[in-house]
Write a protein that holds these residues in place. Structure first.
Motif, mmCIF file in Angstrom:
data_model
loop_
_atom_site.group_PDB
_atom_site.id
_atom_site.type_symbol
_atom_site.label_atom_id
_atom_site.label_comp_id
_atom_site.label_asym_id
_atom_site.label_seq_id
_atom_site.Cartn_x
_atom_site.Cartn_y
_atom_site.Cartn_z
ATOM 1 N N ALA A 32 -76.144 -33.279 -3.655
ATOM 2 C CA ALA A 32 -75.107 -32.905 -3.918
ATOM 3 C C ALA A 32 -73.791 -32.053 -4.540
ATOM 4 O O ALA A 32 -73.723 -31.433 -4.721
ATOM 5 N N SER A 33 -73.425 -33.736 -5.536
ATOM 6 C CA SER A 33 -72.429 -33.556 -6.302
ATOM 7 C C SER A 33 -73.302 -32.608 -7.303
ATOM 8 O O SER A 33 -72.658 -32.379 -7.836
ATOM 9 N N GLY A 34 -74.615 -32.795 -7.699
ATOM 10 C CA GLY A 34 -75.261 -32.834 -8.906
ATOM 11 C C GLY A 34 -75.651 -31.286 -8.506
ATOM 12 O O GLY A 34 -75.810 -29.894 -9.415
ATOM 13 N N THR A 54 -69.048 -37.992 -11.670
ATOM 14 C CA THR A 54 -70.289 -37.108 -11.835
ATOM 15 C C THR A 54 -70.499 -36.130 -10.388
ATOM 16 O O THR A 54 -70.665 -34.965 -9.950
ATOM 17 N N ASN A 55 -68.533 -35.399 -10.373
ATOM 18 C CA ASN A 55 -68.360 -34.925 -9.814
ATOM 19 C C ASN A 55 -67.512 -34.135 -10.019
ATOM 20 O O ASN A 55 -67.022 -33.759 -11.658
ATOM 21 N N LEU A 56 -66.983 -32.669 -9.661
ATOM 22 C CA LEU A 56 -66.944 -31.811 -10.176
ATOM 23 C C LEU A 56 -65.192 -31.649 -10.038
ATOM 24 O O LEU A 56 -64.687 -31.774 -9.527
ATOM 25 N N THR A 57 -64.415 -32.196 -11.374
ATOM 26 C CA THR A 57 -63.605 -32.402 -11.080
ATOM 27 C C THR A 57 -62.815 -31.235 -12.503
ATOM 28 O O THR A 57 -63.518 -30.468 -13.104
ATOM 29 N N ALA A 58 -61.786 -31.161 -12.924
ATOM 30 C CA ALA A 58 -60.267 -30.576 -13.946
ATOM 31 C C ALA A 58 -61.631 -31.022 -15.154
ATOM 32 O O ALA A 58 -61.873 -30.226 -16.246
ATOM 33 N N MET A 59 -62.092 -32.890 -15.492
ATOM 34 C CA MET A 59 -62.779 -33.668 -16.366
ATOM 35 C C MET A 59 -63.852 -32.969 -16.930
ATOM 36 O O MET A 59 -64.234 -31.744 -18.169
#
Length: 209
Positions: free
Chosen positions: A93-95, A52-57
């Motif tokens: 925060a992640s959303g 659920t985080n901002l990643t390359a995926m």
């Protein structure tokens, strides 16, 4: 004021994605058609239940979803999330960070937190809690849909369900365990034959319910 309408297909796919992974935080994208200042969410693209985080995926999935949307004449301007903690209705925060990425591409983007309490038997009204971005943060639109699925938000936005069948159709699909037909990007990575962008079998099930 921008009017946002949520179709049965967009709403049902998002809720069924949540129903398939009730033990996890799940999130996805909403695709919309835009006409004369009105935005209608016509479909949902399930992203993940493992991250659920901002990643390359996320970047890879977003690019593919944007390309798919473009072929349909649609825009990616909605984000939905349902949390592992079923009492949570605040955008995390992640959303907020993920949704802000969409705002940077389309300033009309809104976010929805799925209120699990609205999915329990006997409850009424839409399970979507809308958030509108007002620099520098996301603002919750309390009771934006109202008990009937209709209502007004604030911050220059209003929200409505497509019709009074949206919630009823979705409940019927949940009762029928139609979530087995929804696949997200996570599952697609494990089995590339799974249709995560269109979920055509589920779309047809929704259409005929």
């Amino acid at each position: 004021m921008t009017e946002y309408t949520v179709s049965v297909q967009a709403y049902a796919k998002a809720v069924l994605h949540c129903a398939k992974h009730p033990w996890a935080t799940v999130h996805g994208l909403l695709l919309a058609e835009k006409k004369e200042g009105k935005i209608r969410f016509v479909d949902a693209v399930p992203l993940a239940h493992n991250w659920t985080n901002l990643t390359a995926m996320f970047d890879v999935a977003l690019q593919q979803a944007q390309q798919y949307a473009k072929t349909k004449g649609l825009s990616v301007c909605g984000y939905y999330v349902a949390y592992e903690d079923t009492k949570a209705t605040q955008l995390s925060a992640s959303g907020a960070l993920l949704a802000k990425t969409l705002v940077e591409a389309d300033e009309s983007t809104v976010a929805f937190v799925v209120d699990a309490k609205k999915l329990t038997p006997g409850s009424s009204g839409a399970a979507f809690v809308p958030y509108v971005y007002a620099e520098p943060q996301w603002k919750e639109q309390s009771n934006a849909f109202g008990e009937s699925g209709k209502g007004n938000g604030t911050k220059g936005a209003s929200f409505v369900l497509e019709n009074n069948r949206v919630v009823a159709v979705t409940r019927k699909l949940v009762d029928e365990r139609a979530e087995v037909w929804v696949h997200d990007f996570d599952e697609h990575l494990d089995d590339v034959s799974l249709d995560w962008l269109q979920n055509q079998a589920l779309s047809e099930r929704i259409r005929t319910t």
